[in-house]
Design an enzyme around this catalytic site. Sequence first.
Site, mmCIF file in Angstrom:
data_model
loop_
_atom_site.group_PDB
_atom_site.id
_atom_site.type_symbol
_atom_site.label_atom_id
_atom_site.label_comp_id
_atom_site.label_asym_id
_atom_site.label_seq_id
_atom_site.Cartn_x
_atom_site.Cartn_y
_atom_site.Cartn_z
ATOM 1 N N ASP A 228 -3.984 2.383 -4.968
ATOM 2 C CA ASP A 228 -2.634 2.371 -4.379
ATOM 3 C C ASP A 228 -2.383 1.129 -3.524
ATOM 4 O O ASP A 228 -1.522 1.142 -2.660
ATOM 5 C CB ASP A 228 -2.415 3.638 -3.537
ATOM 6 N N GLU A 229 -3.122 0.075 -3.784
ATOM 7 C CA GLU A 229 -3.075 -1.070 -2.879
ATOM 8 C C GLU A 229 -3.272 -2.367 -3.667
ATOM 9 O O GLU A 229 -4.145 -2.437 -4.535
ATOM 10 C CB GLU A 229 -4.225 -0.871 -1.893
ATOM 11 N N ASP B 250 0.863 -1.200 0.000
ATOM 12 C CA ASP B 250 0.000 0.000 0.000
ATOM 13 C C ASP B 250 0.895 1.245 0.000
ATOM 14 O O ASP B 250 1.814 1.353 0.815
ATOM 15 C CB ASP B 250 -0.904 -0.016 1.245
HETATM 16 P P1 TTP Z 1 -5.307 5.077 1.502
HETATM 17 O O1 TTP Z 1 -4.265 4.072 1.134
HETATM 18 O O2 TTP Z 1 -6.359 4.670 2.452
HETATM 19 O O3 TTP Z 1 -4.621 6.372 2.131
HETATM 20 P P2 TTP Z 1 -3.238 7.071 1.794
HETATM 21 O O4 TTP Z 1 -2.501 6.342 0.732
HETATM 22 O O5 TTP Z 1 -3.495 8.516 1.536
HETATM 23 O O6 TTP Z 1 -2.458 6.984 3.171
HETATM 24 P P3 TTP Z 1 -1.815 5.682 3.873
HETATM 25 O O7 TTP Z 1 -2.055 4.513 2.968
HETATM 26 O O8 TTP Z 1 -0.371 5.991 4.027
HETATM 27 O O9 TTP Z 1 -2.522 5.549 5.179
HETATM 28 O O10 TTP Z 1 -6.017 5.603 0.203
HETATM 29 C C1 TTP Z 1 -5.318 5.776 -1.014
HETATM 30 C C2 TTP Z 1 -5.795 7.017 -1.728
HETATM 31 O O11 TTP Z 1 -7.190 6.921 -1.981
HETATM 32 C C3 TTP Z 1 -5.593 8.283 -0.926
HETATM 33 O O12 TTP Z 1 -4.312 8.849 -1.128
HETATM 34 C C4 TTP Z 1 -6.701 9.151 -1.429
HETATM 35 C C5 TTP Z 1 -7.790 8.197 -1.847
HETATM 36 N N1 TTP Z 1 -8.843 8.198 -0.820
HETATM 37 C C6 TTP Z 1 -9.934 9.038 -1.001
HETATM 38 O O13 TTP Z 1 -10.029 9.732 -2.020
HETATM 39 N N2 TTP Z 1 -10.891 9.093 -0.018
HETATM 40 C C7 TTP Z 1 -10.809 8.340 1.122
HETATM 41 O O14 TTP Z 1 -11.687 8.416 1.997
HETATM 42 C C8 TTP Z 1 -9.669 7.474 1.298
HETATM 43 C C9 TTP Z 1 -9.521 6.644 2.554
HETATM 44 C C10 TTP Z 1 -8.721 7.454 0.312
HETATM 45 MG MG MG Z 2 -2.203 4.238 0.859
#
Ligand code: TTP
Ligand code: MG
Length: 406
Positions: free
Chosen positions: A104-105, A9
């Site tokens: 992103d995962e 991720d």
């Molecule tokens: P995440 O992987 O949940 O968050 P992140 O990558 O910003 O942070 P981390 O993994 O380090 O905790 O989500 C990936 C992307 O998806 C995030 O950058 C933005 C988008 N996203 C949204 O648009 N709305 C949301 O509610 C969430 C959780 C994520």
């Molecule tokens: Mg992330």
Amino acid sequence: MARQIMHIDLDAFFVSVEQVENPELKGKPVVVGGRPDRRGVVASASYEARAFGLHAGMPLTTACRLCPQATFIEGSFPKYRAASQRFMAILADFSPYLEPVSLDEAYLDVTGFESIYGSIYEMAVAIKKRIKAELGLGASVGIASCKVVTKVASELSKPDGLLEVAAGQERSFLSPLSVTKLPGIGNKTERVLNGLGINTIGNLSIMPLTTLKSHFGVSGELLWHYSRGIDDKKVEPPAEAKSISRETTFGQDTRDRSRLKATLRYLSERIGSQLRQRGKQARCVILKLRYADFTTITRHHTLRQASDSDQTIFDTGVELLNQALSQEKQKVRLIGIGVSSLTEPAKQLDILDLSAQRLERLNKAVDHIRNKYGFTAIQTGRTLLLKDLFHSGEDGYTLHTPSLSR
Ligand code: TTP
Ligand code: MG
């Protein structure tokens, strides 16, 4: 043989993409989601911003109150989509058993790959290095014998983390952690669990299965297995999407029909273009409306013949909109349109149906120009109205959605 799985991720994904483009933002509180005076929520917050309590889903106004010095960025979905494609391409180089979960995962089944890299841990180090070198992004990786444990491990290791849970240690690894670390446990489930005296995953794992089933139904069984580090789900290639939808929130609630229709027209064109790009047609059109008091409704209509035409989607949407507005006097906060029941296109258009053929040729020509010069290179009379409502970028209008979805 025990399986070996990775969950990868990216860290603060949207924000990190902005920081690569604009290095002076590195190491600072940064928020992607929109400007603080706008309605909307935080999509992604840098770890520096999280230190002030900011997190995804928080209203931008609250975020701005807690951390006024943060840089607030509107964000650009096409940019993140491009970065995501490059990220997935890197992962696919390491193993063909790739399951993207979101932008992103992803999960990667790497069983047996240690012979190539020395160890799975070394392999994860190599993956992180390539993502850093080629995209400039930080990634966190969890390694374990099943998906749920890899997911918890990568999350726990953030940011820029790497955590391997040895086979046989799954349950003892999870045991001391809060139940909220398990995927699928939201506020509501957490409250019920806490009410039962369950705070840690260890507490959960010693509950009788029947108790969990009586409170949570089939999900109770899943929780019980998760809490013991048991998850048989395979890493699977993505299934084809069963529906496509686009939606946006208005800057101000409205009942202005021409505005509503202009927005609907734009969203319908985006869906039509997606359908044609995927070579699909749809049988069902769905309209979604959220009213000023946040009541949300959906209305659907099944077409007599599957279609990928902007006009058909739009016409159906307008009919559903008119019906809905006649039953409700409130202003509209959000409008969305979607299609489902996707099918392969009918083999041959009726050769006598010249208007259908003309329409198909027109759609193709429009798609071609838009692919080359950007979505707003061609605008229909109706969508021109949107210029006053939304910011127009190369890839189209920037819509206001919590997830910044296209
Ligand atoms: P995440 O992987 O949940 O968050 P992140 O990558 O910003 O942070 P981390 O993994 O380090 O905790 O989500 C990936 C992307 O998806 C995030 O950058 C933005 C988008 N996203 C949204 O648009 N709305 C949301 O509610 C969430 C959780 C994520
Ligand atoms: Mg992330």
